[in-house]
Scaffold this motif. Structure first.
Motif, short mmCIF file in Angstrom:
data_model
loop_
_atom_site.label_atom_id
_atom_site.label_comp_id
_atom_site.label_asym_id
_atom_site.label_seq_id
_atom_site.Cartn_x
_atom_site.Cartn_y
_atom_site.Cartn_z
N LEU A 57 0.88 -1.17 0.00
CA LEU A 57 0.00 0.00 0.00
C LEU A 57 0.91 1.22 0.00
O LEU A 57 1.61 1.47 0.98
N GLY A 58 0.90 1.95 -1.13
CA GLY A 58 1.78 3.11 -1.27
C GLY A 58 2.98 2.76 -2.12
O GLY A 58 4.03 2.38 -1.60
N THR A 59 2.85 2.90 -3.44
CA THR A 59 3.93 2.59 -4.37
C THR A 59 4.96 3.72 -4.39
O THR A 59 6.16 3.48 -4.43
N TYR A 60 4.44 4.94 -4.37
CA TYR A 60 5.24 6.15 -4.58
C TYR A 60 5.99 5.97 -5.90
O TYR A 60 5.37 5.72 -6.93
N CYS A 61 7.34 6.02 -5.90
CA CYS A 61 8.05 5.92 -7.18
C CYS A 61 8.54 4.50 -7.48
O CYS A 61 9.27 4.28 -8.44
N GLY A 62 8.17 3.56 -6.63
CA GLY A 62 8.47 2.16 -6.91
C GLY A 62 9.73 1.61 -6.27
O GLY A 62 10.11 0.48 -6.51
N TYR A 63 10.38 2.40 -5.42
CA TYR A 63 11.63 1.96 -4.78
C TYR A 63 11.41 0.69 -3.97
O TYR A 63 12.09 -0.32 -4.17
N SER A 64 10.43 0.72 -3.06
CA SER A 64 10.20 -0.49 -2.23
C SER A 64 9.54 -1.59 -3.06
O SER A 64 9.74 -2.77 -2.76
N THR A 65 8.83 -1.22 -4.10
CA THR A 65 8.26 -2.20 -5.02
C THR A 65 9.39 -3.03 -5.65
O THR A 65 9.33 -4.25 -5.71
N VAL A 66 10.45 -2.34 -6.07
CA VAL A 66 11.62 -3.02 -6.65
C VAL A 66 12.33 -3.84 -5.58
O VAL A 66 12.70 -5.00 -5.81
N ARG A 67 12.46 -3.28 -4.38
CA ARG A 67 13.12 -4.02 -3.28
C ARG A 67 12.37 -5.32 -2.99
O ARG A 67 12.98 -6.36 -2.82
N ILE A 68 11.05 -5.25 -2.98
CA ILE A 68 10.25 -6.44 -2.68
C ILE A 68 10.28 -7.42 -3.86
O ILE A 68 10.63 -8.59 -3.70
N ALA A 69 9.96 -6.92 -5.06
CA ALA A 69 9.82 -7.80 -6.23
C ALA A 69 11.13 -8.54 -6.56
O ALA A 69 11.11 -9.70 -6.98
N ARG A 70 12.25 -7.91 -6.31
CA ARG A 70 13.55 -8.54 -6.65
C ARG A 70 13.81 -9.77 -5.79
O ARG A 70 14.62 -10.62 -6.14
N LEU A 71 13.13 -9.85 -4.64
CA LEU A 71 13.35 -10.97 -3.70
C LEU A 71 12.25 -12.04 -3.78
O LEU A 71 12.31 -13.02 -3.05
N LEU A 72 11.26 -11.83 -4.65
CA LEU A 72 10.16 -12.81 -4.74
C LEU A 72 10.62 -14.07 -5.48
O LEU A 72 11.36 -13.98 -6.46
N SER A 73 10.12 -15.23 -5.02
CA SER A 73 10.44 -16.49 -5.71
C SER A 73 9.70 -16.51 -7.06
O SER A 73 8.67 -15.85 -7.20
N PRO A 74 10.17 -17.30 -8.02
CA PRO A 74 9.48 -17.40 -9.32
C PRO A 74 8.01 -17.79 -9.13
O PRO A 74 7.69 -18.62 -8.29
N GLY A 75 7.13 -17.10 -9.85
CA GLY A 75 5.70 -17.39 -9.76
C GLY A 75 4.99 -16.58 -8.70
O GLY A 75 3.76 -16.51 -8.68
N SER A 76 5.74 -15.97 -7.77
CA SER A 76 5.11 -15.12 -6.74
C SER A 76 4.78 -13.76 -7.33
O SER A 76 5.41 -13.31 -8.29
N LYS A 77 3.76 -13.13 -6.73
CA LYS A 77 3.27 -11.86 -7.29
C LYS A 77 3.18 -10.77 -6.22
O LYS A 77 2.89 -11.07 -5.05
N LEU A 78 3.40 -9.53 -6.67
CA LEU A 78 3.24 -8.37 -5.80
C LEU A 78 2.19 -7.45 -6.42
O LEU A 78 2.30 -7.08 -7.60
N ILE A 79 1.17 -7.12 -5.64
CA ILE A 79 0.21 -6.10 -6.06
C ILE A 79 0.55 -4.83 -5.28
O ILE A 79 0.72 -4.90 -4.06
N THR A 80 0.72 -3.72 -6.00
CA THR A 80 1.03 -2.47 -5.33
C THR A 80 -0.02 -1.41 -5.68
O THR A 80 -0.42 -1.30 -6.84
N VAL A 81 -0.46 -0.68 -4.67
CA VAL A 81 -1.57 0.28 -4.81
C VAL A 81 -1.06 1.71 -4.63
O VAL A 81 -0.39 2.01 -3.65
N GLU A 82 -1.36 2.56 -5.62
CA GLU A 82 -0.93 3.96 -5.55
C GLU A 82 -2.10 4.88 -5.94
O GLU A 82 -2.72 4.69 -6.98
N PHE A 83 -2.35 5.86 -5.10
CA PHE A 83 -3.47 6.80 -5.30
C PHE A 83 -3.11 7.92 -6.29
O PHE A 83 -3.95 8.37 -7.08
N ASN A 84 -1.83 8.33 -6.27
CA ASN A 84 -1.41 9.51 -7.04
C ASN A 84 -0.96 9.10 -8.44
O ASN A 84 0.04 8.37 -8.58
N PRO A 85 -1.67 9.53 -9.50
CA PRO A 85 -1.34 9.10 -10.87
C PRO A 85 0.06 9.48 -11.34
O PRO A 85 0.69 8.73 -12.09
#
Ligand SMILES: Cc1cc(C(=O)N2CCN(C)CC2)sc1-c1cc(O)c2nc[nH]c(=O)c2c1
Ligand SMILES: [Mg+2]
Length: 206
Positions: A57-85
């Motif tokens: 919750l809270g993508t902002y510019c995607g920094y933590s999105t990248v931190r999280i996604a880079r550590l996910l096992s194959p087939g795992s998914k991350l949904i990220t929610v951002e209010f500000n277009p």
């Protein structure tokens, strides 16, 4: 920030994207990424949980999105929610630059409206990991919403940023006093500063 990534990072290399953002925000212009200090705690909690379904919750510019996604096992998914277009537009480009677009679904809109729709839209049963980093006044509301929508299961880990600065007293009181959570504070510092901040890890007990 996006220009700094395009100039200094290597396409398809998430670590170089993370380092380029941290270098830029430490030396040029502060920004509200979780940062490299709290980021190491995020990495370690994430590695421990190894989620197959993660929510941010809270993508902002995607920094933590990248931190999280880079550590996910194959087939795992991350949904990220951002209010500000505008933030979402930058985040899409940063996530793509890191080469992680296949692991990440970025959804634009208010978390309060989107959370009840996640199951029907993305077929998610429940989340193993939730990173709360959007707006301090939504942490408690959205946690209760996740509970009520049945999107948390026994063992789901909630990790909340900024519990000290800017601070989320209501949320802290709830997760620390509720019998449905086992909560622990990881002391750190506000991104790119010497001010105290920290992450609260709360395990949902069902
Ligand atoms: C915008 C802001 C200003 C802060 C601060 O104390 N400052 C003093 C020190 N100077 C240097 C920076 C500014 S802390 C903070 C902030 C930080 C996050 O990680 C956030 N995460 C999600 N959503 C937020 O709204 C969010 C806000
Ligand atoms: Mg934050």
């Amino acid at each position: 920030m996006l220009k700094a990534v395009q100039k200094n990072a290597t396409k398809g290399d998430p670590q170089s994207v993370i380092s380029a953002i941290d270098h830029y925000c430490r030396n040029k212009e502060w920004a509200m990424n979780v940062g490299d200090d709290k980021g190491l705690i995020l990495d370690s909690v994430l590695t421990e949980v190894n989620p197959s379904a993660a929510l941010e919750l809270g993508t902002y510019c995607g920094y933590s999105t990248v931190r999280i996604a880079r550590l996910l096992s194959p087939g795992s998914k991350l949904i990220t929610v951002e209010f500000n277009p505008a933030f979402a537009a930058v985040a899409r480009q940063i996530i793509a630059y890191a080469g992680l677009q296949d692991k990440v679904t970025l959804v634009e809109g208010p978390s309060g409206d989107l959370i009840p729709k996640l199951r029907e839209r993305f077929g998610v049963k429940s989340f193993d990991f939730v990173f709360l980093d959007h707006w301090k006044d939504r942490y408690l509301l959205d946690t209760k919403l996740l509970e009520d929508c049945g999107l948390l299961q026994k063992g789901t880990v909630l990790l909340a940023d900024n519990v000290i600065c800017p601070g989320t007293p209501e949320y802290l009181k709830y997760v620390r006093s509720s019998p449905r959570y086992e909560s622990r504070y990881y002391k750190s510092n506000l991104e790119y500063t010497k001010l105290e901040d920290g992450l609260e890890k709360s395990v949902f007990l069902g």
